[in-house]
Design an enzyme around this catalytic site. Structure first.
Site, PDB file in Angstrom:
ATOM      1  CG  ASP A 148     -59.617  -9.337   8.178  1.00 51.60           C
ATOM      2  OD1 ASP A 148     -60.297  -8.425   7.653  1.00 51.60           O
ATOM      3  OD2 ASP A 148     -58.389  -9.236   8.368  1.00 51.60           O
ATOM      4  CG  ASN A 170     -74.799 -10.872  13.045  1.00 57.47           C
ATOM      5  OD1 ASN A 170     -74.816 -10.235  14.087  1.00 57.47           O
ATOM      6  ND2 ASN A 170     -75.190 -10.353  11.880  1.00 57.47           N
ATOM      7  CE  LYS A 172     -77.129 -17.374  11.031  1.00 57.40           C
ATOM      8  NZ  LYS A 172     -77.064 -17.238   9.540  1.00 57.40           N
ATOM      9  NE  ARG A 193     -59.162   5.807  -1.417  1.00 60.95           N
ATOM     10  CZ  ARG A 193     -58.890   6.314  -0.217  1.00 60.95           C
ATOM     11  NH1 ARG A 193     -59.386   7.469   0.161  1.00 60.95           N
ATOM     12  NH2 ARG A 193     -58.100   5.681   0.635  1.00 60.95           N
ATOM     13  CE  LYS A 194     -66.695   5.531   2.634  1.00 57.96           C
ATOM     14  NZ  LYS A 194     -67.849   6.208   3.251  1.00 57.96           N
TER      15      LYS A 194
END
Lengths: 227, 227
Positions: A148, A170, A172, A193-194
């Site tokens: 994050d 994911n 692994k 805005r994304k």
């Protein structure tokens, strides 16, 4: 969840900035944690030195990182929640940035470098003994946390104040505790805005891929309240 | 990332279990952190008391939680990574479960209750001031961490030792720091060694949905080495 992208701090000396507490006239100096400390292993120092060399021509930059977010970073940010059981002063004294809230070497040791032209961010990471999941390995939540950070820092370079809207990880391979790893993040697409990002989480020699992840971050208007 | 599902601990007295350190004959008592402490707010205590009442008829159970995983929990687990820079004893003394590695009230305060018949797990959570992201709100990584705990505990009830393979989190609203929230987890599907789970992350009054998430966990054979 939210990060600011501020570059207007008044630097006093290497590794610290002068800021003013918002609730009093007391001056405090914020320590920059994104520099080597005695807990850093040889591997982490080696990678750090390599990236510091890349910074010499200005193509890459090391990003500072503080335990308490300097108020200047959020000067236009209109929303802040103070738990009713605290006074503002008490709250300001107690609260700390999650990923910097451990003693040196025990939690998240990391430094982030960015290349704004290539829209890439590299996070060098060493997870300390307080980040354990099963004995000997990094907790899945600790891995998610540094992912994050790595994705969010990358998004913030392009989007200013951004907020995580989705994180898809994911896992692994288990990540050995106290080992050094590298998280390469990049912006894949921007739609209004994304901001759509992705990253891979590898061993320091790039031989083992521990995880990969995508993130969707939303650019915020700091003048609007969140809650 | 990995969790054990052990119910064979010898209970000495409420809130503690007797275990033996694997590297010596010294006996230590592990503190159970999944019980109220002075940092718990009125809201968290109220919810805790409600669930303790549900435990009276045996349909629900409170799960114990330790800072150091008692060796009995992982007695059949064949793999453990010890960083070469530590001796085993030094490592055992230093390492701590990530989500229990904070002082009371500063980090993750939580308790997990489970209903094995309904395959449901409820995590009551209060995020302390060291889990901050933007001032006043929980860090996205801290939210991911407690979601990993809530889903992982749910998977471990059915799967024994499990490992997170995927975590997909939709963040919908910022979570006020020091507030109390509830994470309801459930198993949606089991396919061989794969356990598919989902959860929602709500305010304590269930009026605000902060996030929802899905998780894929893999049941491990503890007799096989991971690395």
């Amino acid at each position: 969840m939210l990060r600011s992208c501020a570059t207007h701090l008044r630097t006093l000396r290497s590794g610290s900035v002068e800021v003013w507490r918002s609730f009093s006239s007391e001056k405090v100096t914020h320590k920059d944690y994104a520099v080597p400390n005695p807990s850093w292993s040889k591997d982490l120092r080696f990678l750090f030195d390599q990236f510091m060399k890349k910074c010499e021509d200005g193509s890459w930059k090391r990003l500072s990182s503080y335990r308490k977010i300097p108020p200047e970073h959020l000067k236009d940010f209109q929303t802040q929640f103070i738990d009713p059981s605290y006074s503002k002063e008490e709250y300001m004294l107690k609260s700390q940035l999650f990923t910097r809230s451990f003693e040196d070497g025990m939690g998240f040791e990391y430094v982030v470098f960015c290349n704004d032209v290539e829209k890439k961010v590299v996070c060098l990471f060493q997870g300390g003994p307080f980040l354990q999941g099963v004995p000997g390995f990094l907790h899945g939540g600790a891995a998610a946390s540094i992912i994050d950070v790595a994705l969010g820092k990358c998004a913030a370079r392009a989007g200013g104040i951004v907020m995580t809207a989705n994180l898809n990880i994911n896992y692994k391979r288990p990540i050995p505790l106290c080992s050094v790893s590298v998280i390469n993040s990049q912006i894949d697409k921007i739609e209004g805005r994304k901001l759509f990002l992705s990253c891979n989480f590898q061993s320091s020699d790039e031989k083992i891929s521990y995880a990969d992840a995508t993130g969707l971050f939303i650019k915020l208007d700091p003048k609007k309240r969140l809650t």
